[in-house]
Scaffold this motif. Structure first.
Motif, mmCIF file in Angstrom:
data_model
loop_
_atom_site.group_PDB
_atom_site.id
_atom_site.type_symbol
_atom_site.label_atom_id
_atom_site.label_comp_id
_atom_site.label_asym_id
_atom_site.label_seq_id
_atom_site.Cartn_x
_atom_site.Cartn_y
_atom_site.Cartn_z
ATOM 1 N N SER A 134 -3.915 -113.450 -98.421
ATOM 2 C CA SER A 134 -4.020 -113.918 -96.973
ATOM 3 C C SER A 134 -2.891 -114.198 -96.207
ATOM 4 C CB SER A 134 -5.266 -114.954 -96.662
ATOM 5 O OG SER A 134 -5.357 -115.363 -95.341
ATOM 6 N N LEU A 274 -15.158 -117.402 -107.825
ATOM 7 C CA LEU A 274 -15.351 -116.187 -106.936
ATOM 8 C C LEU A 274 -14.921 -116.769 -105.486
ATOM 9 C CD1 LEU A 274 -18.463 -114.506 -107.999
ATOM 10 C CD2 LEU A 274 -16.159 -113.554 -108.083
ATOM 11 N N ASP A 275 -15.336 -117.887 -105.071
ATOM 12 C CA ASP A 275 -15.197 -118.522 -103.975
ATOM 13 C C ASP A 275 -13.908 -118.796 -103.518
ATOM 14 O OD1 ASP A 275 -17.939 -118.269 -103.115
ATOM 15 O OD2 ASP A 275 -18.307 -120.313 -103.076
ATOM 16 N N HIS A 277 -11.410 -117.324 -105.209
ATOM 17 C CA HIS A 277 -10.340 -116.234 -104.991
ATOM 18 C C HIS A 277 -10.692 -115.836 -103.774
ATOM 19 C CE1 HIS A 277 -10.636 -111.889 -105.399
ATOM 20 N NE2 HIS A 277 -9.585 -111.929 -106.081
ATOM 21 N N ASN A 278 -11.779 -115.631 -103.202
ATOM 22 C CA ASN A 278 -11.904 -114.972 -102.098
ATOM 23 C C ASN A 278 -11.540 -115.605 -100.601
ATOM 24 O OD1 ASN A 278 -13.351 -112.896 -103.393
ATOM 25 N ND2 ASN A 278 -15.615 -113.795 -103.112
ATOM 26 N N HIS A 279 -11.184 -117.042 -100.808
ATOM 27 C CA HIS A 279 -10.514 -117.649 -99.785
ATOM 28 C C HIS A 279 -9.308 -117.077 -99.576
ATOM 29 C CE1 HIS A 279 -9.736 -121.164 -97.254
ATOM 30 N NE2 HIS A 279 -8.568 -121.195 -97.901
ATOM 31 N N ALA A 282 -8.145 -110.387 -100.492
ATOM 32 C CA ALA A 282 -8.936 -109.233 -100.289
ATOM 33 C C ALA A 282 -8.565 -108.230 -101.135
ATOM 34 C CB ALA A 282 -8.897 -108.980 -98.847
ATOM 35 N N ALA A 284 -12.855 -109.008 -101.299
ATOM 36 C CA ALA A 284 -13.527 -109.974 -101.673
ATOM 37 C C ALA A 284 -14.251 -109.553 -102.917
ATOM 38 C CB ALA A 284 -14.550 -110.459 -100.605
ATOM 39 N N ALA A 285 -14.370 -110.322 -104.118
ATOM 40 C CA ALA A 285 -14.923 -110.322 -105.378
ATOM 41 C C ALA A 285 -16.429 -110.631 -105.249
ATOM 42 C CB ALA A 285 -14.408 -110.754 -106.179
#
Length: 346
Positions: A134, A274-275, A277-279, A282, A284-285
């Motif tokens: 990001s 997962l959360d 990582h996805n923060h 991209a 998202a997993a």
């Protein structure tokens, strides 16, 4: 001198190897197979532990930073240097000053280890290395070096060195009571998370206690362009996103539990990773993208309210002809094993 070492995780293996190098007749006992528990469930890093600087563990970090070099020289086919990115965001997490100070201390403690010094990167340079990161609020990153290894293979390499020196490995044999080893001149309790249980079969009150903390990881079947050290959103905890064997390895959690047995990663831990990582990354997993999940139970010395603040140092206790080993970490296992061998042979 005949010595029995109980536990063929990395600390027990390094202890047995050190004893064999000193000429002892060593038998290494393992209830299952070598490297079958915590020692094969690591983050696959040989690292100083940048985050340990915040809790003042400078001595440990310094030892670990130089221990990386020993592993690279001993088994270059099983470990390699790895450049890590530590992104910095505006008004999020630790300040740029704090991060920069930590990196500079890391460099000072690593002097003489042969590892390159850290370098500062601009946002455009960071995104070129990790395009999925990001960019919102990104002010740059530090790029620093640690090392990566195959924990299972490297641990079994240590076992092989021990066996080549004449050491005997006995697998699928659980030592539940030290009394079964009465025929040996010396005994080493290197059972990691289970050290307290075996210690209970020796007389007297233990000098140390252990804190059992489960660390879980997940693996995504996607390429990871660059290794990263990131802060968990809304927390001071850190987590890794690492390239490993063509996939992406994410970890770790820190869940305190009441005993040493490993229940495996919970769904809450998988979602937590997962959360996190996805923060930052991209695409998202999702849960369906997780192709592997594993956990290990780490035996930490001296309980703390926050497991992240517990030490990764180690300690020894002698009861008669038995040496009990408490705590430790993968990177410094050889140092720990060398010290254990010297102590038990005294």
């Amino acid at each position: 001198m005949e010595v029995a070492v109980v536990g063929a995780g990395i600390v027990g293996a390094c202890t047995a190897w050190a004893l064999a190098r000193q000429g002892a007749e060593v038998t290494l006992y393992e209830r299952g197979q070598p490297m079958g528990e915590t020692s094969r469930a690591s983050s696959k890093l040989l690292h100083g532990g940048l985050r340990y600087l915040e809790t003042g563990q400078f001595r440990l970090v310094g030892k670990a930073l130089h221990a990386r070099t020993d592993w690279l020289e001993l088994a270059p086919h099983l470990c390699h240097r790895l450049e890590m990115l530590l992104p910095m965001y505006r008004d999020k997490g630790r300040s740029q000053f704090t991060i920069s100070a930590g990196i500079r201390i890391y460099d000072v403690l690593a002097m003489g280890s042969g590892f390159p010094r850290a370098r500062a990167l601009k946002p455009s340079e960071v995104l070129a290395l990790q395009p999925g990161l990001s960019p919102d609020g990104l002010v740059g990153a530090w790029a620093f070096f640690d090392a990566q290894m195959d924990d299972h293979a490297l641990g079994n390499w240590v076992i092989e060195q021990f066996r080549q020196l004449g050491g005997e490995l006995v697998t699928d044999f659980e030592v539940r009571d030290l009394a079964v080893l009465d025929g040996f001149d010396r005994i080493v309790n290197a059972t990691g998370p289970w050290a307290m249980q075996l210690r209970e079969t020796a007389p007297g009150k233990p000098s140390y206690t252990l804190d059992w903390v489960r660390g879980s990881h997940i693996v995504l079947d996607r390429v990871c362009p660059a290794a990263m050290l990131l802060e968990v959103p809304g927390s001071s905890r850190i987590f890794f996103v690492l390239p490993y064997k063509g996939r992406t390895l994410i970890g770790t959690t820190e869940v305190r539990q009441s005993g040493p047995n490993n229940p495996g990663p919970s769904e809450d831990e998988i979602r937590y990773l997962l959360d996190a990582h996805n923060h930052y990354l991209a695409p998202a997993a999702m849960r369906c993208d997780v192709v592997e999940a594993f956990s290990g139970v780490r035996p930490l010395l001296r309980s703390a309210d926050n497991p992240s603040e517990a030490t990764r140092e180690w300690a020894f206790e002698r009861t008669g002809n038995v040496l009990h080993i408490y705590g430790g970490k993968w990177t410094t296992a050889k140092l720990q094993g060398d010290e254990a061998a010297n102590r038990i042979l005294q």
